[in-house]
Design a protein around this motif. Sequence first.
Motif, PDB file in Angstrom:
ATOM      1  N   ALA A   1       0.857  -1.187   0.000  1.00  0.00           N
ATOM      2  CA  ALA A   1       0.000   0.000   0.000  1.00  0.00           C
ATOM      3  C   ALA A   1       0.895   1.239   0.000  1.00  0.00           C
ATOM      4  N   PRO A   2       0.437   2.319  -0.625  1.00  0.00           N
ATOM      5  CA  PRO A   2       1.261   3.541  -0.636  1.00  0.00           C
ATOM      6  C   PRO A   2       1.446   4.095   0.776  1.00  0.00           C
ATOM      7  N   THR A   3       2.613   4.664   1.001  1.00  0.00           N
ATOM      8  CA  THR A   3       2.900   5.294   2.289  1.00  0.00           C
ATOM      9  C   THR A   3       2.188   6.642   2.358  1.00  0.00           C
ATOM     10  N   ALA A   4       2.165   7.197   3.544  1.00  0.00           N
ATOM     11  CA  ALA A   4       1.569   8.529   3.711  1.00  0.00           C
ATOM     12  C   ALA A   4       2.282   9.538   2.825  1.00  0.00           C
ATOM     13  N   ARG A   5       3.602   9.466   2.784  1.00  0.00           N
ATOM     14  CA  ARG A   5       4.360  10.407   1.938  1.00  0.00           C
ATOM     15  C   ARG A   5       3.986  10.243   0.477  1.00  0.00           C
ATOM     16  N   GLU A   6       3.860   9.000   0.017  1.00  0.00           N
ATOM     17  CA  GLU A   6       3.499   8.769  -1.379  1.00  0.00           C
ATOM     18  C   GLU A   6       2.113   9.337  -1.687  1.00  0.00           C
ATOM     19  N   LYS A   7       1.174   9.170  -0.750  1.00  0.00           N
ATOM     20  CA  LYS A   7      -0.160   9.732  -0.948  1.00  0.00           C
ATOM     21  C   LYS A   7      -0.112  11.250  -0.983  1.00  0.00           C
TER      22      LYS A   7
ATOM     23  N   GLY B   1      14.516  10.851   8.143  1.00  0.00           N
ATOM     24  CA  GLY B   1      13.972  10.640   9.472  1.00  0.00           C
ATOM     25  C   GLY B   1      12.523  11.094   9.598  1.00  0.00           C
ATOM     26  N   PHE B   2      12.134  12.040   8.769  1.00  0.00           N
ATOM     27  CA  PHE B   2      10.783  12.579   8.809  1.00  0.00           C
ATOM     28  C   PHE B   2       9.764  11.636   8.170  1.00  0.00           C
ATOM     29  N   ILE B   3      10.131  11.018   7.072  1.00  0.00           N
ATOM     30  CA  ILE B   3       9.198  10.211   6.274  1.00  0.00           C
ATOM     31  C   ILE B   3       8.495   9.125   7.094  1.00  0.00           C
ATOM     32  N   PRO B   4       9.224   8.294   7.856  1.00  0.00           N
ATOM     33  CA  PRO B   4       8.506   7.258   8.615  1.00  0.00           C
ATOM     34  C   PRO B   4       7.608   7.824   9.711  1.00  0.00           C
ATOM     35  N   LYS B   5       7.926   9.007  10.177  1.00  0.00           N
ATOM     36  CA  LYS B   5       7.089   9.633  11.209  1.00  0.00           C
ATOM     37  C   LYS B   5       5.718   9.983  10.647  1.00  0.00           C
ATOM     38  N   LEU B   6       5.661  10.325   9.370  1.00  0.00           N
ATOM     39  CA  LEU B   6       4.360  10.591   8.754  1.00  0.00           C
ATOM     40  C   LEU B   6       3.451   9.372   8.848  1.00  0.00           C
ATOM     41  N   ASP B   7       4.002   8.189   8.577  1.00  0.00           N
ATOM     42  CA  ASP B   7       3.203   6.961   8.649  1.00  0.00           C
ATOM     43  C   ASP B   7       2.746   6.676  10.074  1.00  0.00           C
ATOM     44  N   GLU B   8       3.517   7.102  11.052  1.00  0.00           N
ATOM     45  CA  GLU B   8       3.123   6.908  12.445  1.00  0.00           C
ATOM     46  C   GLU B   8       1.958   7.826  12.827  1.00  0.00           C
ATOM     47  N   VAL B   9       1.901   8.994  12.220  1.00  0.00           N
ATOM     48  CA  VAL B   9       0.843   9.960  12.534  1.00  0.00           C
ATOM     49  C   VAL B   9      -0.383   9.735  11.658  1.00  0.00           C
TER      50      VAL B   9
ATOM     51  N   ASP C   1      -4.519   6.128   8.783  1.00  0.00           N
ATOM     52  CA  ASP C   1      -5.600   5.610   7.944  1.00  0.00           C
ATOM     53  C   ASP C   1      -5.912   6.615   6.836  1.00  0.00           C
ATOM     54  N   SER C   2      -6.823   6.238   5.957  1.00  0.00           N
ATOM     55  CA  SER C   2      -7.112   7.093   4.799  1.00  0.00           C
ATOM     56  C   SER C   2      -7.751   8.415   5.223  1.00  0.00           C
ATOM     57  N   ALA C   3      -8.541   8.430   6.291  1.00  0.00           N
ATOM     58  CA  ALA C   3      -9.138   9.685   6.751  1.00  0.00           C
ATOM     59  C   ALA C   3      -8.050  10.645   7.235  1.00  0.00           C
ATOM     60  N   ASP C   4      -7.052  10.125   7.955  1.00  0.00           N
ATOM     61  CA  ASP C   4      -5.917  10.956   8.369  1.00  0.00           C
ATOM     62  C   ASP C   4      -5.209  11.530   7.151  1.00  0.00           C
ATOM     63  N   CYS C   5      -4.949  10.670   6.183  1.00  0.00           N
ATOM     64  CA  CYS C   5      -4.248  11.125   4.971  1.00  0.00           C
ATOM     65  C   CYS C   5      -5.055  12.184   4.235  1.00  0.00           C
ATOM     66  N   ASP C   6      -6.368  12.003   4.170  1.00  0.00           N
ATOM     67  CA  ASP C   6      -7.206  12.992   3.493  1.00  0.00           C
ATOM     68  C   ASP C   6      -7.106  14.359   4.168  1.00  0.00           C
ATOM     69  N   ARG C   7      -7.113  14.381   5.506  1.00  0.00           N
ATOM     70  CA  ARG C   7      -7.007  15.659   6.217  1.00  0.00           C
ATOM     71  C   ARG C   7      -5.618  16.264   6.027  1.00  0.00           C
ATOM     72  N   ALA C   8      -4.595  15.429   6.023  1.00  0.00           N
ATOM     73  CA  ALA C   8      -3.238  15.922   5.785  1.00  0.00           C
ATOM     74  C   ALA C   8      -3.107  16.482   4.371  1.00  0.00           C
ATOM     75  N   ILE C   9      -3.691  15.809   3.418  1.00  0.00           N
ATOM     76  CA  ILE C   9      -3.647  16.262   2.024  1.00  0.00           C
ATOM     77  C   ILE C   9      -4.346  17.611   1.886  1.00  0.00           C
ATOM     78  N   GLY C  10      -5.515  17.758   2.504  1.00  0.00           N
ATOM     79  CA  GLY C  10      -6.222  19.039   2.457  1.00  0.00           C
ATOM     80  C   GLY C  10      -5.380  20.169   3.020  1.00  0.00           C
ATOM     81  N   ALA C  11      -4.725  19.917   4.157  1.00  0.00           N
ATOM     82  CA  ALA C  11      -3.869  20.943   4.759  1.00  0.00           C
ATOM     83  C   ALA C  11      -2.665  21.240   3.881  1.00  0.00           C
ATOM     84  N   ALA C  12      -2.052  20.208   3.328  1.00  0.00           N
ATOM     85  CA  ALA C  12      -0.876  20.398   2.470  1.00  0.00           C
ATOM     86  C   ALA C  12      -1.250  21.229   1.232  1.00  0.00           C
TER      87      ALA C  12
END
Length: 192
Positions: free
Chosen positions: A3-9, A151-159, A162-173
């Motif tokens: 599955a794609p990582t948070a960074r990839e999404k 060092g930052f990239i894996p921390k994104l996956d920890e935060v 799920d897809s709802a988290d990624c969607d909110r992060a994407i909106g903010a980004a």
Amino acid sequence: MDAPTAREKLRSATSDAHTSLDRHGLMKCLLEAEIPADAYVRLLRGYFAWFGPWEAHMKTRHPDLVAKFGSGRFEKSTWLQNDLSHFGPNKTPADLPVPAWSDDAAAMAGFTYVAEGSTMGGSHLAKRLPFPGALSFYASYGPELMTMWRGFIPKLDEVLTDSADCDRAIGAAKSAFEWFDGMFDWVVSGNE
């Protein structure tokens, strides 16, 4: 297939906004080291207008994220103050409206993704720009840049778990990229 990582999404969902910012006329001036000093000061003031409040919000409302990502990531306003002091006293942040900072950790991780990503491109600019003594922001982490990014990239996956988290992060980004695009317009306009 994994599955794609948070960074990839985040990278995929913000690629158009990132490309738009990279194609901005101000970015061309930066890349060609053809930015006048007064415009460079305006640019630093614009960055300061965003990074100062973002860092303060992160430190007061999201100390858990600051600890997870590393407190050194939240000192960019200090770099900007150092750079601005090169051009004389009383260089303050621009009076620009900033995004409504969220109490949602996923959204703030999206803003942090953009902030950290800006350090990647900045290192290339630090080598080109004709402002010795005023390049702390663009030089960022110096020789530790890639270590900090990795060092930052894996921390994104920890935060972003799920897809709802990624969607909110994407909106903010996306909103961060839009803000920086507007700030670049402000720099070019010369209007206070």
